[in-house]
Design a protein around this motif. Structure first.
Motif, mmCIF file in Angstrom:
data_model
loop_
_atom_site.group_PDB
_atom_site.id
_atom_site.type_symbol
_atom_site.label_atom_id
_atom_site.label_comp_id
_atom_site.label_asym_id
_atom_site.label_seq_id
_atom_site.Cartn_x
_atom_site.Cartn_y
_atom_site.Cartn_z
ATOM 1 N N LEU A 157 26.444 35.872 38.020
ATOM 2 C CA LEU A 157 26.969 37.153 38.171
ATOM 3 C C LEU A 157 26.182 38.092 37.230
ATOM 4 N N GLY A 163 23.025 38.743 39.333
ATOM 5 C CA GLY A 163 23.093 39.658 40.493
ATOM 6 C C GLY A 163 22.748 39.041 41.750
ATOM 7 N N TRP A 195 24.473 37.767 44.381
ATOM 8 C CA TRP A 195 25.721 37.671 44.776
ATOM 9 C C TRP A 195 26.180 36.740 45.730
ATOM 10 N N GLN A 196 25.252 35.986 46.558
ATOM 11 C CA GLN A 196 25.435 35.050 47.287
ATOM 12 C C GLN A 196 25.937 33.902 46.755
ATOM 13 N N LEU A 238 29.517 34.149 44.918
ATOM 14 C CA LEU A 238 30.465 33.972 45.937
ATOM 15 C C LEU A 238 30.418 32.652 46.155
ATOM 16 N N SER A 243 34.194 40.840 44.034
ATOM 17 C CA SER A 243 33.332 41.318 45.045
ATOM 18 C C SER A 243 33.264 42.912 44.485
ATOM 19 N N LEU A 290 30.914 42.626 41.798
ATOM 20 C CA LEU A 290 29.273 42.754 42.334
ATOM 21 C C LEU A 290 28.817 43.809 42.913
ATOM 22 N N LYS A 330 27.517 45.993 40.363
ATOM 23 C CA LYS A 330 26.231 45.956 40.020
ATOM 24 C C LYS A 330 25.180 45.986 40.979
ATOM 25 N N LEU A 331 25.380 45.850 42.391
ATOM 26 C CA LEU A 331 24.396 46.149 43.557
ATOM 27 C C LEU A 331 24.071 47.669 43.560
ATOM 28 N N ASP A 354 23.807 45.514 50.494
ATOM 29 C CA ASP A 354 24.287 44.574 49.914
ATOM 30 C C ASP A 354 25.681 44.681 49.449
ATOM 31 N N ALA A 355 25.886 45.847 48.749
ATOM 32 C CA ALA A 355 27.175 46.159 48.132
ATOM 33 C C ALA A 355 28.166 46.510 49.382
ATOM 34 N N VAL A 407 29.293 43.085 50.529
ATOM 35 C CA VAL A 407 30.445 42.567 49.927
ATOM 36 C C VAL A 407 31.885 43.149 49.873
#
Length: 1337
Positions: A1028, A1031, A1033-1034, A1037, A1054, A1057, A1060-1061, A1069-1070, A1073
């Motif tokens: 976290l 960053g 995220w994959q 999760l 999510s 995340l 942050k993205l 990417d954000a 998610v």
């Protein structure tokens, strides 16, 4: 250690003139000779051999017709273009030779005995018959007249302070009775003519007069100054002669003194005191000295002597002797015997005023002679080890020979001397390479004495040992023996009587053949004579040399040189022409073919621009060339001058050695050299020439080089010798020895002369490694082998310290596997162990220590083995000696630590006993260790030695109870990676170490790596936190899934995340998610619109069937983005145009400033009107100077201030010094940012067309296209400086003008610093990148 060598003889015989010659003078400008006789004056040209003028003084009544008149002086007056003549009757006559007019400018009734002009010809001094001296100006106006005999001592009279009386003084070997002796004056010598003698000092400030005192009847010397004030009177000297000569350099006045058993030349100082003397080689009353004459540079003293009548009907002779001084010893270098009767009787002689070594002689039979001498070093010319490097020095009837191969003896001492019956005039060594130690001597009686080296049947009485022993000591020196004396048979005996030096340039060309040169007395021709040994019936020690053949040469030969290798003979004529003499051909049969012009490699005849006094033959690049050195230090190779500051040179084998006026000695290898490389090396004195140049003492000259050795003998101006080992000679000889595998000779030379011993290997590594056994057997010394080991280093000295003169085949095989030092150590150690491991024990230990990673454990083990071996072996080394030696190579504390690292306590104790450690320190420590369990004991030792990797290895074997200690050590020393290898991955210890490792990585802000470590060991919560933070995220999760989080927990995660993205500008990417894990597709669409991902936003809109979002959000976002892009492009275009315009203005102002600088330097500083407008056009030197000073102050500041200063450096503020660079930087950034917009513009154009916003799309497309076209057109205008710089480099071509060169120079002054050079490179616009939408056209 030089001799006077006769270069040429000029002769004018049987001058057609009346009367008898009495004196003569030189006319230096006209190069003629004025001869005064009892009839008048005659001017002759000795070169063309003709009478130029004849003026009778009898006809004008100045001389009587009966021939009883006498001319006492002749002086050529340069500024008056006349000649002054003084007669004994008292007339002073001024004669104009161009008009032949005579004028009597003065007359002395009592007669004139001497007329002497000052060297500057401003004053003339007359000695009259009334014993007075008259001084006049050059216009013959009397200044003063004084009596020649003075009672006063002079102005320089010594002052007595009254310290004791003479009776109380110490009188040395004379004893106490010397205090009461009354000074007895000895009358003048019986043959003294009682005439006064006058001599001037070289600068004309003083003159000395030698007269016979009427009261005492003895001669005295008085010194007067230029103002005619008496300065000093000489001390009483018994037997003082009339001859007088003041040394031109001003230090001494030479005269003669007859002692009870010898005749001396004595020297007076200016104060009248004696200062040194030397003895003439005659007994008392054997000769009289008629005159003394110094040459112009005060190096040679000519003594004119005449035999006294001792017996009736004996043949009397006159001698002219040339004396020189070196190292406070006077050498008789030349002796010229003349007859005292007939035509050969000497009348007068004098040195040339311009050419220092030219002597003019006048004989009674109207016979004029002119001799030209120069210095030469007579040395043997062999180039093999049998040559003894002999140098011969003439000293009267002795030849002093020094053998420099065996002993360096400073002159006037020598190795041995040859005693000859007559004074020696020339020495020559044999030109035969194998017999170069043989020498021949030509004496004044024209006898040649041949001395040969080898076994002599008896002791030769004419050879005496010098400073090499002989007083009861065994002398290992082989001396030569007199083989035979040969009398030269001349065809005409009168020639020899008229010219005592008929033969010159004598050369021993072959076993029984000599070459000699004589000069014609009637024409400018020379004759080369072949002198061959006539067969004799008896084995007498006297033989005869006959002239077997002669070759006439048009021109005056002034030098002859011979090559001992090629047997070539080169002749030099007075005009500088070089000829090749084919002496081996039969000159008697075809004399015209015996001489041909010497040609250079281009095929043109060689001619020196100036006559050379020393010539040599040398092979340069395979071609035989002539080298020449003039008396003005100009050095020629063939006919090209390559240097003008050479004081001496010598050719030794393949080397040319030279000394220069800049006190250096140069050495060049001729084997692979070319004329161009030699010319470049000699002409560029300011560049360091590496091994070819070395500094020497001021005034050094080359004496000789010892063949097949490294010694170079130099002589200083005073006469003392110095032996140097020129680096080029040393390295060349070492390379020869190494090529021949003569390692011992090479090693000894390198050790003595401090040459790096790495050269033994680096010269040819392959050959050395193949012959290491030969190397060890030749050196055969443990100490020397150890010395070789200690100097080894990885550097290749043939590339750094001693680069070879040319690339040889040995240099090609240097890429060996492994490190150099390790290879040598291993190879030598293997060889020593196979030869005698006991003898070379210390060297074997050194080979281990000197390796790149010292093998101290092996060394200690071997020492331990020596301690354990009981049976003694010959040449073996004890353990104690080995350890003591080892302590010299390695620090004792380091050795102690390594011994401790072997875990062998016996070895530790052995080393500790040799160290300075206190037993109270190490014994308790060792006892404690012995009590420990083995693994823990080794852990303790490794920890003590700071070998932490080994320590945790041993500690990991001690059991789980020691794991906390192990973990603490791992954390302290950051040994996580090493520790993870020691434990199985499924163990608890592995997990604890991993968690500690992850926490360490987290502290270091390496969150992703920390997350991976946590995930691997199963710490999912810690891994989730780390991912976290990073960053990822994959991965975050994935960890949440493994932790079985609920949907609400995942939704919250999510959203965190996504936030942050978005901060990282990863809108896509954000959105993914939020859509997949928070099921918030509306927020996802908004994020996509914010990130300009138009197509992805439309996909989500249609996926969730929400067309209303298109109207509410999508279209407004698109239109707003289009407006922003158009505004951005307008701003970029305006800024670009403004910067471009300003840049062009600055450049124009700079060109104007440079144009002004071409005519007049622009005033520096802000007060100039030009700089008040544009202060940015300062010169490059001002800019660099200002900013170098500024940056030096900034360097000490904080990083923040440094960045601020860097920003200020390229300031866009008008008038800043580097404004043009700042504008270039800004323009570059605008172009690059516009180039990056292509993809974004293409994406928005597609959606504008899709939603029927054609007008807005066309507007954006046209604006972007116009911006790109503007920038493309402007690139060549803006970035032009690179082309200017490229063209500036060629301004010095044939088409360059003064203005173009000056403009280029000014442009270089304003050159941009190297750090900003990248700003001069124009940015690239990629035309292939698709961005335009054709549907909108």
């Amino acid at each position: 250690m030089r001799n006077l060598k006769l270069l040429r003889t000029l002769e004018f015989r049987d001058i057609q003139a009346p009367g008898k010659p009495q004196c003569f003078s030189l006319r230096t400008e006209q190069k003629t000779v004025l001869i005064g006789s009892d009839h008048g004056l005659i001017e002759i040209d000795p070169v063309t051999r003709e009478v130029k003028n004849e003026i009778s003084l009898v006809a004008e009544g100045f001389l009587p017709e009966d021939g009883s008149g006498c001319i006492v002086g002749i002086q050529d007056l340069l500024d008056q273009e006349s000649v002054c003549v003084a007669t004994a009757s008292g007339d002073v006559i001024l004669c104009n030779l161009s008009t032949c007019q005579l004028e009597c400018v003065g007359s002395v009734a009592s007669g004139i005995s001497v007329m002497s002009w000052s060297p500057d010809q401003e004053l003339v001094l007359l000695a009259t018959g009334q014993q007075t001296l008259i001084m006049m100006t050059k216009d013959f106006e009397p200044i003063m007249e004084q009596k020649i005999h003075q009672d006063d001592f002079g102005e320089s009279k010594f002052i007595t302070v009254g310290w004791g009386r003479k009776e109380t003084q110490f009188h040395g070997s004379e004893g106490r009775q010397a205090a009461f002796q009354v000074q007895m004056y000895e009358l003048a010598l019986p043959w003294d003519d009682h005439r006064p003698q006058v001599t001037w000092r070289g600068d004309g400030q003083f003159f000395a007069v030698s007269v016979v005192c009427p009261e005492t009847g003895a001669r005295k010397v008085r010194v007067w100054n230029r103002e005619f004030a008496l300065q000093s009177t000489s001390e009483p000297v018994a037997g003082l002669g009339p001859a007088l000569a003041w040394k031109p350099s001003g230090s001494l006045i030479a005269s003669t003194q007859e002692k009870p058993s010898q005749q001396d030349i004595v020297f007076f100082e200016k104060n009248g005191l004696l200062h040194g003397h030397f003895t003439l080689p005659f007994v008392k009353d054997e000769v009289k000295v008629n005159g003394l004459f110094w040459n112009a540079d005060s190096t040679v003293l000519a003594v004119w002597l005449e035999d006294l009548q001792r017996e009736e009907n004996c043949t009397l002779k006159t001698y002219v002797q040339l004396w020189t001084v070196g190292n406070y010893h006077w050498y008789l270098k030349q002796s010229l015997p003349f007859s005292t009767c007939g035509k050969s009787k000497l009348v007068s002689l004098m040195w040339d005023l311009v050419t220092p070594y030219r002597l003019h002689v006048l004989c009674q039979g109207w016979h004029y002679l002119c001799y030209d001498w120069h210095w030469t070093t007579d040395r043997s010319s062999g180039d093999n080890s049998s040559d003894m490097a002999n140098v011969a020095v003439i000293d009267g009837s002795r030849v002093l020979v020094t053998v420099f191969r065996q002993s360096v003896v400073p002159p006037p001492m020598c190795t041995y001397r040859l005693l000859l019956p007559h004074p020696v005039n020339q020495v020559m060594f044999s030109a035969h390479p194998q017999k170069s130690n043989d020498l021949a001597v030509l004496d004044a009686s024209n006898q040649i004495s041949v001395y040969k080296c080898g076994d002599s049947p008896s002791v030769d009485p004419t050879v005496k040992l010098g400073a090499v022993g002989g007083n009861g000591f065994k002398v290992s020196l082989g001396t030569p023996h007199l083989e035979k004396r040969y009398k030269i048979q001349f065809e005409n005996g009168e020639d020899q009587e008229a010219n005592p030096l008929k033969l010159s340039l004598l050369t021993w060309i072959q076993e029984d053949v000599f070459l000699a040169v004589s000069h014609s007395h009637s024409s400018p021709q020379s004759v080369i004579h072949h002198l061959t040994v006539m067969p004799s019936v008896t084995d007498d020690e006297h033989g005869q040399l006959s002239i077997s053949s002669s070759v006439a040469v048009d021109g005056v030969i002034i030098s002859l040189c011979c090559s001992s290798k090629t047997k070539s003979v080169a002749l030099q004529l007075a005009g500088g022409q070089m000829l090749k003499y084919l002496w081996a051909a039969h000159p008697a049969e075809s004399p015209s073919l015996a001489v041909e012009p010497w040609k250079n490699p281009s095929g043109f005849p060689v001619r020196f621009p100036y006559p050379c006094t020393q010539t040599e033959l040398a092979m340069i690049g395979g071609e035989e060339c002539v080298l020449g050195l003039t008396d003005r230090c100009r050095f020629f190779i063939s006919d090209t001058e390559v240097a003008s500051n050479i004081t001496s040179f010598a050719v030794y084998g393949e080397f040319l050695l030279l000394t220069t006026h800049s006190h250096t000695c140069l050495c060049f290898c001729l084997r692979d050299a070319s004329f161009n490389t030699l010319h470049a090396g000699l002409s560029n004195n300011h560049v360091s020439k590496g091994e070819s140049l070395r500094k020497v003492e001021r005034g050094s000259r080359i004496v000789t080089i010892v063949p097949q050795d490294t010694k170079l003998i130099l002589q200083m101006p005073r006469g003392n010798l110095e032996v140097v080992h020129h680096r080029a000679l040393v390295l060349a000889q070492i390379r020869k020895w190494l090529d021949k595998l003569m390692f011992k000779e090479a090693f000894e030379c390198m050790r003595k002369l401090r040459i790096n011993l790495n050269l033994i290997h680096d010269h040819n590594p392959k050959v050395f490694l193949e012959n290491v056994e030969t190397f060890i057997r030749q050196i055969d010394s443990v100490n020397h082998i150890n010395l070789f080991f200690t100097e080894l280093k990885e550097e290749d000295v043939t590339k750094t310290m001693y680069p070879p003169p040319v690339t040889s085949t040995a240099q090609l095989s240097k890429d060996l596997d492994g490190k150099k030092v390790d290879l040598i150590c291993d190879a030598l150690r293997a060889a020593m162990e196979s030869i005698n491991p006991h003898k070379y024990c210390l060297s074997i230990l050194t080979s281990h220590v000197k390796k790149t990673t010292p093998e101290l454990e092996i060394v200690l083990q071997k020492v331990h083995e020596l301690q354990g071996s009981a049976s003694p072996v010959p040449d073996a080394v004890s353990a104690e000696e080995a350890l003591k030696y080892l302590l010299l190579l390695v620090d004792v504390n380091e050795l102690y630590d390594h011994s401790l690292g072997t875990y062998d306590f016996d070895l530790v104790l052995m080393v500790a006993e040799k160290s300075q450690k206190d037993p109270k320190e190490y014994l308790p420590f060792l006892n404690t260790l012995k009590k420990m369990e083995t693994n823990y004991q080794r852990f303790t030792i490794d920890k003590y030695l700071k070998r932490y990797e080994k320590a945790i290895g041993h500690l990991s074997k001690c059991g789980p109870e020691y794991f906390p200690e192990c973990l603490n050590l791992i954390k302290d020393k950051n040994l996580y990676k090493e520790a993870l290898k020691l434990f199985p991955s499924d163990s608890q210890q592995y997990k604890e170490i991993s968690i500690a490792y992850g926490e360490y990585l987290t502290q270091e802000h390496l969150y992703e790596s920390a997350g991976l470590v946590f995930a691997r060991c199963g710490a999912h919560e810690k891994a989730l936190s780390a991912f976290l933070a990073s960053g990822s995220w994959q991965q975050a999760l994935c960890m949440a899934a493994q932790l079985n989080w609920t949907k609400d927990q995942l939704a919250g995660l999510s959203r965190t995340l996504a936030g942050k993205l978005v901060e990282q500008r990863k809108h896509g990417d954000a959105a993914t998610v939020l859509e997949q894990y928070a099921q918030d597709y509306e927020e996802a669409v908004l994020l996509l619109l914010e990130g300009a991902a138009w197509e992805e936003a439309l996909r989500l809109v249609y996926k969730y069937n929400r067309p209303d979002i298109i109207e509410t959000n999508v279209k407004p976002s698109i239109l707003e983005a289009q407006k922003n892009y158009v505004a951005l492009l307008e701003s970029q275009t305006a800024t670009f145009c403004r910067h471009k315009q300003r840049l062009l203005v600055i450049r124009e102002l700079k060109e104007q400033a440079q144009q002004v600088n071409l005519d007049d330097e622009v005033p520096q500083g802000q007060e100039s009107d030009l700089f008040s407008e544009t202060s940015s056009v300062l010169s490059g030197s001002d800019m660099s100077g200002r900013y170098s000073h500024s940056n030096s102050r900034i360097s000490a500041r904080s990083s923040k201030n440094r960045r601020k200063a860097e920003r200020k450096k390229h300031s866009l503020k008008e008038g800043s010094p580097l404004e043009d660079l700042a504008l270039l930087e800004a323009l570059n950034e605008i172009v690059q940012s516009t180039e990056k917009l292509k993809d974004e513009v293409y994406q928005i154009l597609k959606v504008l067309f899709l939603f029927e916003f054609d007008e807005q799309g066309r507007e954006l497309q046209k604006a972007f296209e116009d911006t790109l076209q503007l920038m493309e057109r402007s690139l060549p205008e803006i970035w032009t400086l690179t082309h200017q710089q490229n063209s500036a480099t060629t301004v010095l071509g044939p088409n360059a003008t003064a203005n173009s060169i000056m403009a280029a120079y000014q442009q270089q002054k304003t050159a941009v610093p190297v750090l900003d050079a990248e700003l001069l490179i124009p940015p690239k616009i990629n035309k292939r990148t698709p961005w335009k939408l054709s549907l909108l056209e």
